[in-house]
Design a protein around this motif. Structure first.
Motif, PDB file in Angstrom:
ATOM      1  N   ALA A  62       3.640  14.192   4.545  1.00 62.07           N
ATOM      2  CA  ALA A  62       2.630  13.450   3.786  1.00 62.07           C
ATOM      3  C   ALA A  62       2.864  13.616   2.293  1.00 62.07           C
ATOM      4  O   ALA A  62       2.790  12.638   1.528  1.00 62.07           O
ATOM      5  CB  ALA A  62       1.232  13.930   4.166  1.00 62.07           C
TER       6      ALA A  62
ATOM      7  N   ARG B 282     -11.191  16.561   8.872  1.00 61.10           N
ATOM      8  CA  ARG B 282     -10.657  17.042   7.605  1.00 61.10           C
ATOM      9  C   ARG B 282     -10.742  18.563   7.470  1.00 61.10           C
ATOM     10  O   ARG B 282      -9.771  19.216   7.057  1.00 61.10           O
ATOM     11  CB  ARG B 282     -11.399  16.338   6.460  1.00 61.10           C
ATOM     12  CG  ARG B 282     -10.909  16.676   5.081  1.00 61.10           C
ATOM     13  CD  ARG B 282      -9.427  16.456   4.856  1.00 61.10           C
ATOM     14  NE  ARG B 282      -8.948  15.111   5.120  1.00 61.10           N
ATOM     15  CZ  ARG B 282      -7.715  14.699   4.839  1.00 61.10           C
ATOM     16  NH1 ARG B 282      -6.838  15.535   4.290  1.00 61.10           N
ATOM     17  NH2 ARG B 282      -7.337  13.460   5.122  1.00 61.10           N
TER      18      ARG B 282
ATOM     19  N   ARG C 204       0.808  -1.220   0.000  1.00 60.10           N
ATOM     20  CA  ARG C 204       0.000   0.000   0.000  1.00 60.10           C
ATOM     21  C   ARG C 204       0.836   1.262   0.000  1.00 60.10           C
ATOM     22  O   ARG C 204       0.386   2.322  -0.413  1.00 60.10           O
ATOM     23  CB  ARG C 204      -0.929  -0.012   1.219  1.00 60.10           C
ATOM     24  CG  ARG C 204      -1.965   1.093   1.187  1.00 60.10           C
ATOM     25  CD  ARG C 204      -2.859   1.048   2.400  1.00 60.10           C
ATOM     26  NE  ARG C 204      -3.909   2.033   2.276  1.00 60.10           N
ATOM     27  CZ  ARG C 204      -5.111   1.793   1.779  1.00 60.10           C
ATOM     28  NH1 ARG C 204      -5.404   0.574   1.364  1.00 60.10           N
ATOM     29  NH2 ARG C 204      -6.017   2.745   1.687  1.00 60.10           N
TER      30      ARG C 204
ATOM     31  N   LYS D 175     -10.341   4.753   4.790  1.00 60.87           N
ATOM     32  CA  LYS D 175      -9.374   4.500   3.718  1.00 60.87           C
ATOM     33  C   LYS D 175      -8.671   3.164   3.914  1.00 60.87           C
ATOM     34  O   LYS D 175      -8.120   2.602   2.958  1.00 60.87           O
ATOM     35  CB  LYS D 175      -8.319   5.626   3.682  1.00 60.87           C
ATOM     36  CG  LYS D 175      -8.854   6.996   3.320  1.00 60.87           C
ATOM     37  CD  LYS D 175      -7.759   8.029   3.470  1.00 60.87           C
ATOM     38  CE  LYS D 175      -8.262   9.450   3.262  1.00 60.87           C
ATOM     39  NZ  LYS D 175      -7.215  10.471   3.517  1.00 60.87           N
ATOM     40  N   LEU D 176      -8.652   2.678   5.144  1.00 61.87           N
ATOM     41  CA  LEU D 176      -8.042   1.385   5.450  1.00 61.87           C
ATOM     42  C   LEU D 176      -9.110   0.313   5.420  1.00 61.87           C
ATOM     43  O   LEU D 176     -10.299   0.584   5.668  1.00 61.87           O
ATOM     44  CB  LEU D 176      -7.372   1.435   6.831  1.00 61.87           C
ATOM     45  CG  LEU D 176      -6.178   2.384   6.958  1.00 61.87           C
ATOM     46  CD1 LEU D 176      -5.722   2.450   8.413  1.00 61.87           C
ATOM     47  CD2 LEU D 176      -5.039   1.955   6.049  1.00 61.87           C
TER      48      LEU D 176
ATOM     49  N   LYS E  64       4.452  10.768  -0.102  1.00 60.33           N
ATOM     50  CA  LYS E  64       3.271  10.284  -0.837  1.00 60.33           C
ATOM     51  C   LYS E  64       2.467   9.308   0.029  1.00 60.33           C
ATOM     52  O   LYS E  64       2.083   8.217  -0.397  1.00 60.33           O
ATOM     53  CB  LYS E  64       3.676   9.642  -2.166  1.00 60.33           C
ATOM     54  CG  LYS E  64       4.331  10.628  -3.132  1.00 60.33           C
ATOM     55  CD  LYS E  64       4.738   9.957  -4.420  1.00 60.33           C
ATOM     56  CE  LYS E  64       5.224  10.989  -5.456  1.00 60.33           C
ATOM     57  NZ  LYS E  64       6.367  11.785  -4.980  1.00 60.33           N
ATOM     58  N   ALA E  65       2.238   9.741   1.271  1.00 53.46           N
ATOM     59  CA  ALA E  65       1.582   8.888   2.264  1.00 53.46           C
ATOM     60  C   ALA E  65       0.069   9.052   2.235  1.00 53.46           C
ATOM     61  O   ALA E  65      -0.452  10.127   1.907  1.00 53.46           O
ATOM     62  CB  ALA E  65       2.101   9.229   3.670  1.00 53.46           C
ATOM     63  N   THR E  66      -0.611   7.986   2.596  1.00 52.02           N
ATOM     64  CA  THR E  66      -2.050   8.053   2.860  1.00 52.02           C
ATOM     65  C   THR E  66      -2.242   8.662   4.237  1.00 52.02           C
ATOM     66  O   THR E  66      -1.757   8.116   5.234  1.00 52.02           O
ATOM     67  CB  THR E  66      -2.683   6.652   2.820  1.00 52.02           C
ATOM     68  OG1 THR E  66      -2.514   6.089   1.516  1.00 52.02           O
ATOM     69  CG2 THR E  66      -4.170   6.711   3.150  1.00 52.02           C
TER      70      THR E  66
ATOM     71  N   ILE F 136      -4.250   9.508   7.493  1.00 51.57           N
ATOM     72  CA  ILE F 136      -5.383   9.043   8.296  1.00 51.57           C
ATOM     73  C   ILE F 136      -5.530   9.974   9.496  1.00 51.57           C
ATOM     74  O   ILE F 136      -4.712   9.925  10.427  1.00 51.57           O
ATOM     75  CB  ILE F 136      -5.191   7.594   8.789  1.00 51.57           C
ATOM     76  CG1 ILE F 136      -4.872   6.643   7.631  1.00 51.57           C
ATOM     77  CG2 ILE F 136      -6.423   7.144   9.564  1.00 51.57           C
ATOM     78  CD1 ILE F 136      -5.984   6.421   6.647  1.00 51.57           C
TER      79      ILE F 136
ATOM     80  N   ASP G  94     -11.548   9.273   6.831  1.00 49.41           N
ATOM     81  CA  ASP G  94     -10.127   8.958   6.711  1.00 49.41           C
ATOM     82  C   ASP G  94      -9.849   7.532   7.178  1.00 49.41           C
ATOM     83  O   ASP G  94      -9.118   6.782   6.526  1.00 49.41           O
ATOM     84  CB  ASP G  94      -9.294   9.948   7.526  1.00 49.41           C
ATOM     85  CG  ASP G  94      -8.918  11.177   6.729  1.00 49.41           C
ATOM     86  OD1 ASP G  94      -9.688  11.546   5.817  1.00 49.41           O
ATOM     87  OD2 ASP G  94      -7.856  11.761   6.996  1.00 49.41           O
TER      88      ASP G  94
ATOM     89  N   VAL H 252       1.664   5.005   5.283  1.00 53.66           N
ATOM     90  CA  VAL H 252       0.423   5.441   5.926  1.00 53.66           C
ATOM     91  C   VAL H 252       0.811   6.336   7.095  1.00 53.66           C
ATOM     92  O   VAL H 252       1.644   5.952   7.926  1.00 53.66           O
ATOM     93  CB  VAL H 252      -0.414   4.241   6.412  1.00 53.66           C
ATOM     94  CG1 VAL H 252      -1.648   4.721   7.180  1.00 53.66           C
ATOM     95  CG2 VAL H 252      -0.831   3.360   5.239  1.00 53.66           C
TER      96      VAL H 252
END
Length: 280
Positions: A253, A224, A211, A271-272, A257-259, A261, A268, A214
């Motif tokens: 981030a 958000r 993935r 997303k997992l 290039k992190a997701t 959360i 958020d 994260v």
């Protein structure tokens, strides 16, 4: 030279070459689960804005926790609301009302992980919705920011050692973390210093093979809109540090290039994969 001496000499010469050419151990397999650790009904969203940005608004926040498997080692990130919260009525008038329907231990049992297997508990910060079930894992090493550790030991206002009693007054092993910490020594799981919400607040970066990275926020931001507008809650201990940590978090981030959360934002967390599925 006898055959015996020649053989010994040959082995001696070959040993350094073998050592140099032996393959390095591969990176550990890392797996990440999202856990349901409760929620908070916020009846006055201005509780999260020192500029009164959310007058008249309400929001249901989640209180998420995370299980990380690094090879054969297990780490819990944050410990949610106290088990005693289960069954408590939801208030429509309190500024914030906690909600809990299950426990960390029940969820771990679903995937066959005994509490004794949890070797580390990483706590983003000392607030009750992030420490509530930690006492269920007294054999784990507590990783907590040094600023928070010191505030807890000093009994500073807004702190309580009760949710962490195995490590404050008990025999539990604790490790106050100053700055960033590479938890397993291979760059796969890193606690990132993000002070401001509390003195020793940390976020967590988990690098997954499939993935990708994260980034778990702790309470660097709560939801958000709060994140996008650089909103600061009035109960943060340091406004300037809060904004600096938000800037660092966003830069990390982007560069990794992190997701992202945000741990209190339901969209958020979604997303997992939904538990009991995991991300790898």
């Amino acid at each position: 030279m006898s055959l015996r001496i020649a053989a010994i000499a040959a082995l001696a010469l070959a040993a350094p070459v073998a050592a140099q050419t032996a393959p390095a151990p591969g990176p550990a397999d890392v797996e990440l689960w999202r856990l349901d650790c409760g929620g908070v009904q916020v009846n006055d969203l201005n509780a999260f804005s020192d500029t009164l940005a959310y007058t008249g608004r309400t929001k249901r926040l989640v209180a998420s926790c995370y299980l990380i498997r690094h090879g054969g080692d297990y780490m819990l990130w944050d410990a949610g609301l106290p088990e005693a919260t289960i069954g408590a009525p939801v208030s429509k008038t309190d500024a914030m009302s906690p909600v809990l329907t299950t426990t960390i231990k029940r969820q771990l049992a679903q995937i066959g992980v005994a509490p004794e297997k949890i070797g580390r508990i990483g706590i983003s910060h000392y607030h009750f919705d992030h420490t509530g079930q930690a006492t269920g894992f007294p054999g784990a090493t507590l990783l907590i920011g040094k600023g928070d550790f010191d505030a807890l030991k000093a009994g500073k206002p807004g702190t309580s050692t009760e949710p962490l009693r195995p490590w404050f007054g008990g025999a539990g092993k604790s490790e106050p973390v100053e700055g960033d910490k590479d938890v397993f020594g291979d760059g796969s799981v890193t606690m990132l210093t993000m002070p401001g919400h509390t003195p020793g607040h940390h976020a967590l970066l988990v690098r997954l093979k499939g993935r990708g990275p994260v980034l778990l926020s702790g309470d660097t931001a709560h939801f958000r809109e709060n994140y996008d507008s650089n909103g600061v809650p009035p109960f943060n201990v340091d406004r300037a540090q809060s904004l600096a940590s938000l800037a660092r978090f966003k830069a990390l981030a982007g560069n990794a290039k992190a997701t992202v959360i945000l741990q209190h934002e339901a969209a958020d967390v979604a997303k997992l994969p939904a538990f009991p599925a995991s991300a790898r």
